[in-house]
Structures are given as structure tokens and as C-alpha cells.
Design a protein around this motif. Sequence first.
Motif, PDB file in Angstrom:
ATOM      1  N   UNK A 134       0.824  -1.206   0.000  1.00 35.97           N
ATOM      2  CA  UNK A 134       0.000   0.000   0.000  1.00 35.97           C
ATOM      3  C   UNK A 134       0.862   1.262   0.000  1.00 35.97           C
ATOM      4  N   UNK A 135       1.856   1.278   0.868  1.00 34.54           N
ATOM      5  CA  UNK A 135       2.529   2.560   1.084  1.00 34.54           C
ATOM      6  C   UNK A 135       3.887   2.642   0.417  1.00 34.54           C
ATOM      7  N   UNK A 136       4.466   1.502   0.023  1.00 30.91           N
ATOM      8  CA  UNK A 136       5.823   1.541  -0.529  1.00 30.91           C
ATOM      9  C   UNK A 136       5.851   0.967  -1.928  1.00 30.91           C
ATOM     10  N   UNK A 137       7.049   0.764  -2.429  1.00 35.52           N
ATOM     11  CA  UNK A 137       7.150   0.298  -3.809  1.00 35.52           C
ATOM     12  C   UNK A 137       6.728   1.421  -4.754  1.00 35.52           C
ATOM     13  N   UNK A 138       6.676   1.105  -6.076  1.00 29.06           N
ATOM     14  CA  UNK A 138       6.344   2.178  -7.021  1.00 29.06           C
ATOM     15  C   UNK A 138       4.824   2.295  -7.168  1.00 29.06           C
ATOM     16  N   UNK A 139       4.394   3.447  -7.664  1.00 29.02           N
ATOM     17  CA  UNK A 139       2.963   3.708  -7.837  1.00 29.02           C
ATOM     18  C   UNK A 139       2.394   2.777  -8.894  1.00 29.02           C
ATOM     19  N   UNK A 140       1.236   2.206  -8.594  1.00 31.60           N
ATOM     20  CA  UNK A 140       0.548   1.380  -9.593  1.00 31.60           C
ATOM     21  C   UNK A 140      -0.894   1.863  -9.722  1.00 31.60           C
ATOM     22  N   UNK A 141      -1.048   3.201  -9.620  1.00 31.02           N
ATOM     23  CA  UNK A 141      -2.411   3.732  -9.575  1.00 31.02           C
ATOM     24  C   UNK A 141      -3.096   3.602 -10.903  1.00 31.02           C
ATOM     25  N   UNK A 142      -4.423   3.606 -10.886  1.00 32.73           N
ATOM     26  CA  UNK A 142      -5.158   3.627 -12.152  1.00 32.73           C
ATOM     27  C   UNK A 142      -4.882   4.947 -12.846  1.00 32.73           C
ATOM     28  N   UNK A 143      -4.603   4.872 -14.147  1.00 28.10           N
ATOM     29  CA  UNK A 143      -4.285   6.081 -14.913  1.00 28.10           C
ATOM     30  C   UNK A 143      -5.553   6.589 -15.585  1.00 28.10           C
ATOM     31  N   UNK A 144      -5.443   7.761 -16.155  1.00 30.60           N
ATOM     32  CA  UNK A 144      -6.591   8.331 -16.868  1.00 30.60           C
ATOM     33  C   UNK A 144      -7.072   7.355 -17.935  1.00 30.60           C
ATOM     34  N   UNK A 145      -6.087   6.621 -18.527  1.00 30.96           N
ATOM     35  CA  UNK A 145      -6.461   5.699 -19.595  1.00 30.96           C
ATOM     36  C   UNK A 145      -7.478   4.676 -19.086  1.00 30.96           C
ATOM     37  N   UNK A 146      -7.270   4.196 -17.852  1.00 29.55           N
ATOM     38  CA  UNK A 146      -8.167   3.153 -17.330  1.00 29.55           C
ATOM     39  C   UNK A 146      -9.429   3.738 -16.714  1.00 29.55           C
ATOM     40  N   UNK A 147      -9.577   5.034 -16.775  1.00 30.84           N
ATOM     41  CA  UNK A 147     -10.732   5.654 -16.120  1.00 30.84           C
ATOM     42  C   UNK A 147     -10.230   6.827 -15.301  1.00 30.84           C
ATOM     43  N   UNK A 148     -10.682   6.881 -14.047  1.00 31.40           N
ATOM     44  CA  UNK A 148     -10.328   8.047 -13.234  1.00 31.40           C
ATOM     45  C   UNK A 148      -8.837   8.049 -12.918  1.00 31.40           C
ATOM     46  N   UNK A 149      -8.201   9.177 -13.048  1.00 31.35           N
ATOM     47  CA  UNK A 149      -6.802   9.282 -12.617  1.00 31.35           C
ATOM     48  C   UNK A 149      -6.799   9.540 -11.125  1.00 31.35           C
ATOM     49  N   UNK A 150      -5.774   8.995 -10.429  1.00 32.74           N
ATOM     50  CA  UNK A 150      -5.758   9.057  -8.975  1.00 32.74           C
ATOM     51  C   UNK A 150      -4.981  10.287  -8.500  1.00 32.74           C
ATOM     52  N   UNK A 151      -5.548  11.019  -7.560  1.00 32.98           N
ATOM     53  CA  UNK A 151      -4.820  12.119  -6.923  1.00 32.98           C
ATOM     54  C   UNK A 151      -4.866  11.905  -5.426  1.00 32.98           C
ATOM     55  N   UNK A 152      -4.052  10.958  -4.907  1.00 34.35           N
ATOM     56  CA  UNK A 152      -4.113  10.666  -3.472  1.00 34.35           C
ATOM     57  C   UNK A 152      -3.852  11.914  -2.646  1.00 34.35           C
ATOM     58  N   UNK A 153      -4.578  12.039  -1.533  1.00 33.35           N
ATOM     59  CA  UNK A 153      -4.426  13.212  -0.669  1.00 33.35           C
ATOM     60  C   UNK A 153      -4.770  12.779   0.745  1.00 33.35           C
ATOM     61  N   UNK A 154      -4.212  13.508   1.713  1.00 35.98           N
ATOM     62  CA  UNK A 154      -4.493  13.167   3.103  1.00 35.98           C
ATOM     63  C   UNK A 154      -5.957  13.469   3.426  1.00 35.98           C
TER      64      UNK A 154
END
Lengths: 120, 659, 527, 99
Positions: B467-487
Motif C-alpha cells: 500500500x505505502x511503498x514500492x512504485x505507484x501502480x495507480x489507475x491512470x486516466x487511460x483506465x478511467x479516473x486518474x488518482x490524486x491521493x491526498x491526506x
Amino acid sequence: MTNPYVPILILGGVALVLALGGLGASAIIGPKRYNRAKLDAYECGIEPTPHAVGGGRFPIKYYLVAMTFIVFDIEVVFLYQWAVNFSELALFGFVATMLFLVVITVPYLYEWRRGGFEWA
Amino acid sequence: MSVHTLTAARLPFADLAVPVAPSGPWQESAWLLVAVPLVSAAVLLLAGRRSDRWGHWLGVAASAASFVIGALILVSLLQAPVGERVVEVDLFDWISAGQLTLAAGLRLDPLSLTFVMLVTFVGSLIHVYSVAYMDADVDRRRFFAYLNLFVAAMLLLVLADSFVLLFMGWEGVGLASYLLIGFWNHRTEYAVAAKKAFIANRVGDLGLLIAMMAMFATVGALDFTSVFGAVGSMDTSTATIIGLALLLAACGKSAQFPLQSWLGDAMAGPTPVSALIHAATMVTAGVYLVVRSAPIYEAAPDAQLAVVVVGAITLLFGAIVGCAKDDIKKALAASTMSQIGYMMLAAGLGPVGYAFAIFHLVTHGFFKAGMFLGAGSVMHGMNDQVDMRRFGGLARYMKITWVTFGLGWLAIIGVPPFSGFFSKDKIIEAAFMPVAGAEWRAWLFGSVVLIGAGLTAFYMSRLFFMTFHGEKRWTTAAEGAEQHPHESPRLMTWPMVVLAVGSVALGGLLSIGGVFTTWLEPVVGHTEHADPVLPIPVIMASTLVLVLLGAFLAWRQYAASTVPQVAPAGSALTRAARRDLYQDEVNDAVLVGPGAYLTRSLVYGDRQVVDGAVVGVAHVTVGIAERVRKLQNGYVRSYAATMLAGAVVLLVVVLVTRI
Amino acid sequence: MSYAAPHIGWLQIAPLAIVLGTGLVGVLVEAFVPRRARRTTQLVLVFAALVAALLLIVAQWRDTMASGGVSLFGGSYLLDGPALAIQGTLVVLSILAVAVFADRTSVGQDAFAPAAAAVPGSDYEELARRKGLEQTEVYPLAMFGLGGMLLIVAAGDLLTLFVALEALSMPLYVLTGLARRRRLLSQEASLKYLLLGSFASALLLFGAALLYGFSGSLHLGEIAAATGTIAGLEGLLLGGMTLLLIGLFFKVGAVPFHAWTPDVYVGAPTPVTGFMAATTKIAAFGAMVRVVYVVGPSLQWDLEPMLWTVAILTMVVGTVVALVQTDVKRMLAYSSIAHAGFVLVGVLAFSTEGIASVLFYLVVYGLATIGAFAVVTLVRQTRTGAEGTVILGEATHLAQWAGLGRRSPWLAGALSLFLLSFAGIPLTAGFAGKFTVFTAAADGGAVPLVVVGVIASAAAVFFYVRLIVLMYFTPEREEEGEEGVTVVTSSGFTTVVIAVAAIGTVLLGVLPGPLLELLGQAVKFLP
Amino acid sequence: MSLTNYLVLSTLLFTIGTMAVLLRRNGIIVFMGVELMLNATNLALVTFSRMHGNLDGQVFAFFVMVVAAAEVVIGLAIIVAIFRTRRSASVDDVNLLRN
């Protein structure tokens, strides 16, 4: 009276036998020929099903006659008792009977207002 | 106010404190604990939309109020001498008919108050958290009504002084949990999950009912004092039956093998619910039940062994499943299952284990709730994404969540000096305690809990790193919503912080001089420690080694190397684990299938299905019913004949006696 | 011989007099008040009268309980504890039931035929419907029925008992036939009820004759006194008692005299079903308890075999047959049969606890019954045709109730509550009721009965819960074609009734103590 | 002659009435059967009244008559209503409600 409960048991037995036997017998041997006359309701001998007068609203006059008759008929049943010992029953009897008469009159009024007496 | 006396059950319960009448206003007003949240729930439900604006704050206030009252009672109880720390508050005689009387009363003792504190404290925090978390939801008010309902029911459960009242609370929490799992019941699969939990819990309830009937049959009463008092005179077989029935109930409620499958699906509910009900409190009710019924289990060694076995199985089961789940909440659920397995096992070990079971239960309540809130916060920042394979590298974006979650992680894998270490290590030691005449037990269960510790370290670290480490594997705009993680907003982070503090310090504080175990002694009895089959340092050392090993493997695989975004096929075991080791398939066959039948048959009254649903008895019954139904043939004359026949029969029945 | 006028306690007969008087006035209203104003007038009259009657009953409670009651009209009218308690129950429940009568719902029609004299489907009926006629005679009829009930529970001699029985039955025969929809069924039910009912009362009458023949008196007390003394005539005595009880068994719907119950409950207009399911049963049980406890004790050993047989049969048959029902009203009918069995268990305790428990159970049962049937009145079928969606009669098939919990949670919740109470789940009044009845019976030594009862109620849970499951866990059936199901909103009355019944059910479930104590005072029968 | 004979007679009448209820198909005849039962009972009541030498039984008989009459009124009304609907007074034709 010896064993007075025997009649009751007899009644029971007879009733059971007749009930089941009768049902059975009528089912087996009874002729199955029904006709209008047999199934007709008894309405003081008149043709029971006139064509729907007033669009299906049927004349219940005959029953009104019957009911009215009963209203007075019943009245007599009690008035007679009251009449024979009028003096002994005295005031209580009088009041009670008057009360009874009033009660009897109420449905009479109802019938009258609802046109129960408008025959012909 | 009635004073009860405990006739001595067998040791170590001879030294149990005798229930005394309450002293002081706060103990008298213990009923407020239950009443306040209940009233609040009622208000919220009845007031309807009108209360939408302030409803959630009322909910928070109600929960907080119970906490304050609980705290005051706790203080008053601490002031009392140890001998008088078991207080019975008689509320009212519920029904009194003939000689028999059902009374409703509350039992204030260290055990129940521990739970009161845990439920109200964690509960209040989660209420606060939910204010923000459910902000967007139009039905937030209803949500808080259910939360309050749950708190009330849970408090009733732990405060009850009789199995009847406990059963009410038991059903109440079941209802609340059902309502909350299905809170978003417009989504079918959530409704299904709710139904699944419902069925599993009913099976459990059946157990509790059987146990109550058995008690009533043998003892003739259902309040703790008389039941436990009568245990001494109870023969072992009866005690065993009751014990096993209670165990069944505990399994249903605490998601223990073989009734555990519902917990994973229960994650369909809003995350705060998962945190409060399916991690911290309700699912631990089973452990409470076992510990509360300690005298019965003491009288029934076989039932006790069964508890240990169930605990051990579930412990490994949950751990294995946890290693394979990619859904963050389901992984946490699996770990909950496994941790409760620990508690069950400890509770099954007898007097050496009771206190530690509760101890672990409390610490677990803190760090697991904390981690669930963390998971919620992550989902909050990632548009409700739950697949850990699409997380990664979030540490930089949500620092507070990362830190708090990390502390919880260290606590659960049992790294000293965090809470989990103290509680879990004690359980491991207890598991190694030799059992007279059955040394194999110590070795078997000891090694099981050891392995469990290692696995826990692995899957929790896996979860944390993915969850917190390693490289980002977030969903991109291509797959739908782009991720903007925030506290997340403060309302959400603060509860996490508080819980994190708990998961750091609580264990240490409570085990200074064994303060917690002594506090519980009036309930669970006091035992002199025997020595485990292995010297304690060895146990500790091997535990730590396993934990570090597990953590290291997880780090190598999920932090140091790249994690595929799509789950690889994996080994047979992995695949099995992903599917909860095929529990659903089993349960579908055993529970859900008939359940579905039942419902369907109920709709169309289809005879075959009815038979299929309630096999056996129903077959005969329905057969008879159909015959009788034939008599109802609609013919006036046959009705009259029935009546006459009946009359004749009755006449004969009456008169035959006189002839 | 000079005739001494009997003593009349005006206060004691006031409730009865008020109710019957209101019935009469109601008939006059029908006669003289213009059609528009009738309904309102009737409602005002009825509720005023019922409330007044209730107040009068409450007013004389303490004295009656203290003095143990008074005997009026030379022992024909015994107003003792049980009588007063049951009269109170009856009046309260009637207030609720009549309120359901009065509800027109959002459809704007009450449950009764616009013109009962019209042939179903005839032009005239259609005309009457369009003119918005209403058969407001139902209110006087209900009053007469209630009058009979108030009388029968206080009947001190067989004559009063018989007259009261007929007085409470006949209005119900008529009411049964007045349904606005499914009129064929309604009329059929009415005919069946009439024929079987009069048949049963003929049996009861013959029993009364035999008892008179045995003792030479009509007073229950004197019959009881005669039981010990007269030898050689036990046949008359026992036969008479049996036939008498059979007449009452019929009214409470005990097996094997229950055959009419399902058909009539289904055919009758649902508000009427609720009314008679609750009140008739209570009244008949009132009379039965009096007969059994006043005349019975000396015959206990002779009567018990019969009573046990009936009780067991009733519980078992009621429960078992209810299991396979697919129609809500029918299921409730069979469940009411089963409940008659449970009450009988209480009667068989032959102890004061028994009486108290029976009284309590009757209150509980009445509340839940009226509530449940009130709920049924609101769930309706719809047909979507060319002229839009038309709302028809009640949707009573179980399948039509699927998913009701989602559409109208409050209604479904209330019904679930009543069902749980029927099933005797803790925290509902039903549990307290069953608990008291069974404990009383067990203390009275009727343990086998209690065992059967417990098993029966356990089995019964199945079909109560299945309806709940249906409402909450079964997805709504997709509307096939134009047939559909909808929930109409009540015009207020029914909502209130359901709410009151629900609150009562919960209250008596959580705190049955006070009422139990209250009824505990009312357990002494006058001889 | 002994009063018992009256009782036997009334019992027989009662049974005959019962049979009429059970065996006749026409609703009105069935109803007449019920009335016959009531009147048979009246006979028994009067006999007993004579036997015991008090009047209660006779008074009862009067009331029974009244009740019977009232029952007839209601019964006829209902039967006729049904008859008008179904064109038959056979009690076997009305069995829509069953099971």
C-alpha cells in the motif's frame, strides 16, 4: 330413569351412523336428477328469479313482509306474558315492556324510512 | 436489591468475588450506558430527515456520553476493594409467573467494564471519524442511528447478568451489523453479503439457544450467578454439551471456523463499520462469551479442547487467506479472523489464558481499528479503490495515515515494545504451558501460534508495503479516473492518531506489573504460573526471529521488487487462499443453499422445495398438513359433518369414563 | 305470589346499555339522518359511546375488585373481576377495530360494499359505487355484536349465555357478507358462517337444555351446586357440559370445530376479520372460562380428557396446516386457531394463575391480531390498463408480499413485530403471554400439554418468520403484465391503530408486570 | 304417560334436524333443519320445566323462539342474496373458499 345417559349415547350413535351412512347412501344410491324446481329457493311460491328489476337490484319485499311479521310476532310472545300478570309485575313490568316496545319499534322505523313498506 | 452468593465451582473459581449490591450513584445508573445510545438511535430514526443537519453530532454525543458514564463507573469500581468488584444491578422483574421469575439486571465487573471501555472509547472515535467519512452520503443520519443502535446492543451484551439478556444484546448486535453491512443495499452484492452474514449468525444463535435450553433444563435459571453456581453439581456431559453449543454461538459471531466465511463479505459495509463492528468489538463477542462462561468450560475439558482447536484452525486459516488477498479490506478481515483465533485459543487454554485472551482483545481492538480507519483513509484518497495492486508508494502522499498505519502494523506483528508484542507473546507462552497428561498439546499449539506469528508478520507487512511503498501502480486516466491521493480531513486523521497512540503504548502500560491480569482476577480467577515446556527467552527469541523473517520476505517481494498490477496465477495454495480456501463453496452447499431454497419455497409454497428446505420432519409435517387440508374442501355440509363427528367423539370421550 | 322487582345496578350495566343503546340510535340515524351526514354521525356516536363505556368500566374497577363483583337481575348478570377485565379488553380492542372499519385509505373507499343488497357486478352496484354510497349500517352492527360480547362474559345463567351468544353472532354473519371486493367469496363466507354458526348454537342450546334437565335451574352456580348432590343423572350433566362447551369451542375456533374459521376469515372484509378474530374469540373464551371454572371444578376429572384432546388437536392442527398456507389472511386464520389452543392450555391450569394468564394472553393476542389484519388492509393489488393503474382489493398471496420490507419498511416492520409476537419471541408481548400461560399450566400439572404447546410454538415460528424473510430478504417480484402490488396510505385511522397495537405489543413485551398484576386481581368468579 | 317419551321425541326431532343440516342440499332446507333442532330443544326445555315444576325452561323456550325468528330473518336475507348472485340455493355450489 335408569341409565339416563343412554339416550344421549344413542343420539350420538344414531347421529353418527345417520350422518355418515346417510351421506354415503345418498352419494351411492341417490338419483342425480336435479331440476330447477328442486334447486329453487322457496319464495312464497312466486317465480323466484324475475329479470333483474332496476338493473340487478332485486325486490326483497317478501322478506320485508316476513321480517315485519316477525317484528310483531315476537312482540306478542312477550306481551302475552306481561298481559296475564300485568298487575303482579306492576311498575317494573310496565317499564320493562315499554322499553321492549321501544326497542322493537326502532327497526320498524328504519324499515319504514328505507321504503320497506312501499309495496306494489 | 438481592444479594447473590456463589456456591463454589471447582478451582480456580472458588475464589471468585461474590456479586454485591451497587454502591454509589454511578453504579446504580449503569442502565444509562445502554439507554443513552438507544434513545439517540430511536430519535434519529423517528425524527427522519428533519434531523439530517444535526443527527450525526447527536450520535457522537450519545456514544461519548456512554463513555463518560462508563469511565465514572470504572473509577467507582476501582475504589472498591477487590472483593467487591463484581456488582449486580437489578433493573426490574421482567416476567414473574408462578414460581418462575425472569429478572433483568446488569453485571458490573472488571470483564464487562473492560468491554464497556473498549466499545465506548473506540466507538466514539469511530463515530467522529464517520462524521467525515460519510459526509457525502445522504443517509448519514440513518448510518449514525444504526451505529448508536449497535453500541447500545453491544453494551447490553457485555453488561447482561443473565444469558437471556445477553441473548438480546447478541441479537441486537447481529441486527445492527446486518443493517450496517447492507447499508448500501442498493448494490445487490452488498445485500447478498448482508444476507450471508445473517445466515451464518443465525446458525450461531441456534447454538446459544440450545445452550440456554440445556442450562434451563438442568439449572432452572439463566442468570450467570445461579448457572455458574450450579456448574459444580452439573455432570460433565451436560457441561460439555453446553460448552460446545456456546462454542458454536461464538464461532458464528466471531467468524471462527467453520462459520468464518461471512466476515470477508461483511467488508461490503462502510469502512468505519468494518473498523468498529468487524474488527474491534462485535466479532470479539464470541471470545467474551467463552471467557464469561469460563466456569462451564472448566467443568468440560473436552469442550475446552474444542475451543483451542477451533482457535488454532482459524488462526492458521485466516493467516493463509490473508497472505493471498489483494483487497485491502478483505486482507484486514482475514487478519482479524486470525487474531481472534489467537484469542479463542487463549480462552480455550483455561485460567492461564483467559486474561491474555481479553488483553489481546483490547490491544487488537485498538491497532486493528486504527488500521481499518487507515484503510478507509487510503480508499478515501484513492476514489474507493481497494485493490492493493493498484496502490503503492502512498507513504509520501498521506503521511499521517502512513505513520498511524505503520504503528498499527508494528503492533500487530508483535514488535517490542508495541502493544501487540505484550499481548501476543503472553498468548504464545500460555500456549506452551504443559497440560497434565497431554504434553503433545503444548508442543502442537505452541508451534501453531509460533507459525501464526510468522505468517501474521508476512501478510501484514505485505499489506503495508504494497500500500505505502514500492512504485505507484495507480489507475491512470487511460483506465478511467486518474488518482490524486491526498491526506484525509482532520476529523478522520485524529481518531487514527489516538488509536495509533493506543497501539503503541497500551500494551506496555497495561502489562506493567501485570496490572491488567490482576484487574481481571475477580472474574477469571487467579493462577500461579507454571513454566512453559520451553524456557521463556527461547520462545520470545524464536517468535522474534519468525516475525523478522516474515517481514523481511514480504519486504523483498512487495517493496524491493515490482508488484504485478494483475494478480499472477499463483500456486494452487495461493489460488485456494484467494478463494478463502473454498469456504464459500462449502458453505453454499451447507448453509446458503438451503437458505436460498427456504426463501424460494416460502415465496411459492412449492411443496417439493419446502421438503427440500426443511428435510425430514417437514416432510412428514407437510404430508399431514396436506391431508388435513383436504378436509377443508369448502363444502358446508362436510364441515357440519366434521363438527358432528367431533361432537360425538367428545361425548363418547366424556361419557365412556362413567359407563 | 307477588313479584319482587330484581335489583338493577345501573352503574354496572351502564357500559353494556350504552353500547347497545348506541346501536339502536345508530339504526335511527340510518333512518332519519341524510345520507351525507350519516358516516360522520355514526363515527362520532360510536367512538363517544366506546370511550364512555371504557371510562365507566375503569371507574368501577376498584370497587369490583375489592368487593369481588356484584350479581344483578337475580344472578343473570354477574359483573365480577374476570367479566369486568374482559369487558375492558373488548371495548379497547373494539375502539381499534372500528377505527379500521372507518378507514377509507387513499383510494377513498372503505372496505364495505356500497350497497349490499345489489347483485355483484350489476349496474345498480356500479351506480351505487359511482354515487359513493356507503353501507354505514356496519357501525350499529358492530355495536350490537360488541353488546352481545359484553353480555356473554358476564352471563350468569344459560339463558343469558345463549341469547348473548346469538346477539354477538348474528351481526357478524351479516358483517361477513359486506365485503366491497370479492363479493362472491364474501357472501359465501357469510352463508357458511351462518349455517355452521346456527348449527353450533343449536348444539349449545341442546346442551343447555340437558343441564337444565339435570339441575332444574339455569344458573351456573346452582348447576355447580347440584353436581355433587344429584345422583344418577350425570349423563345429562356431562352430556350437557360437553355440548355447551362445543358451542363455545366453535366460537373460539377450536379443532375439530374450526372448519369455518379459515373460510370466513378469508371471505370477510379484512377489518371485520380483525374485529371478530380478536373480540369474538376473547368473548367466547370469557364465557368458556366462566363455565369451566364455575361448573367445572367438581367435574374436572370428567372434563379434562375432552379439554385436553381439544387443546392438543387445536394447537397441532392450527400450526401444522398454517405451515402450508400461501395466503396471508388464511395463514393468520390458522395461526389464530393455534392460539386458541394455547389459550386452552392456560384454561386447563385450573388455577387463579391460569385465569390471569388467559386474560393476559387474550389481550396480547387481540392487539397483535387487530394490528396484523389492519396491515393487511393496506397492501393492495393493482391493475394497469388502458385507463391507467387501478387499485383493487387486498393482495393476500404470500408471493405478492415479497420485498415489501424495502418499499414500506415501517408497515413491514409493524407486521413483523406482530408476527414475532404471535411467534412468542422474547421482548414481544407474545412471549410474555406464552410464558405466563405455559408456566401456569405447568404449575397446574398439565405438563404434557405444555410440552406440546412449546413444540407447536417452535414449529409455528417457521411460518411467521417465513413471511418476515419474504418481506425483507426476497427481491420484489417483477410485475408480470399489468398485475402489480402497491401499498395504499391510510386516511389516518389505520395508521393510528397499527401504531397503538405495535406500541402495546412492545410495551407488554418489555414490561408485562403491571398489566399482569392488574389482571391478577381479576381472577375471582362469582358463583 | 311418562315425560321421558317427550325427551325421546325431542331427541329424535333434534337428530332429524341434524340430518337435515347434513344431508339436504338446498340452503333454505338446511336452515329449516337448524330451526327444527332449536324447536326440538324447546320441547326438551318445556318437558324438563314440567319435570322440575319451575318455569325457567318455558321462559327459555320463549327466548329460543325469538332468537330462532331473528336467525330466520338474517338467514333468509343472506341466502336470498346468495341465490340472487348464483341463481341457486344449493350449499354445494358455494365452495370457492377451501384448503
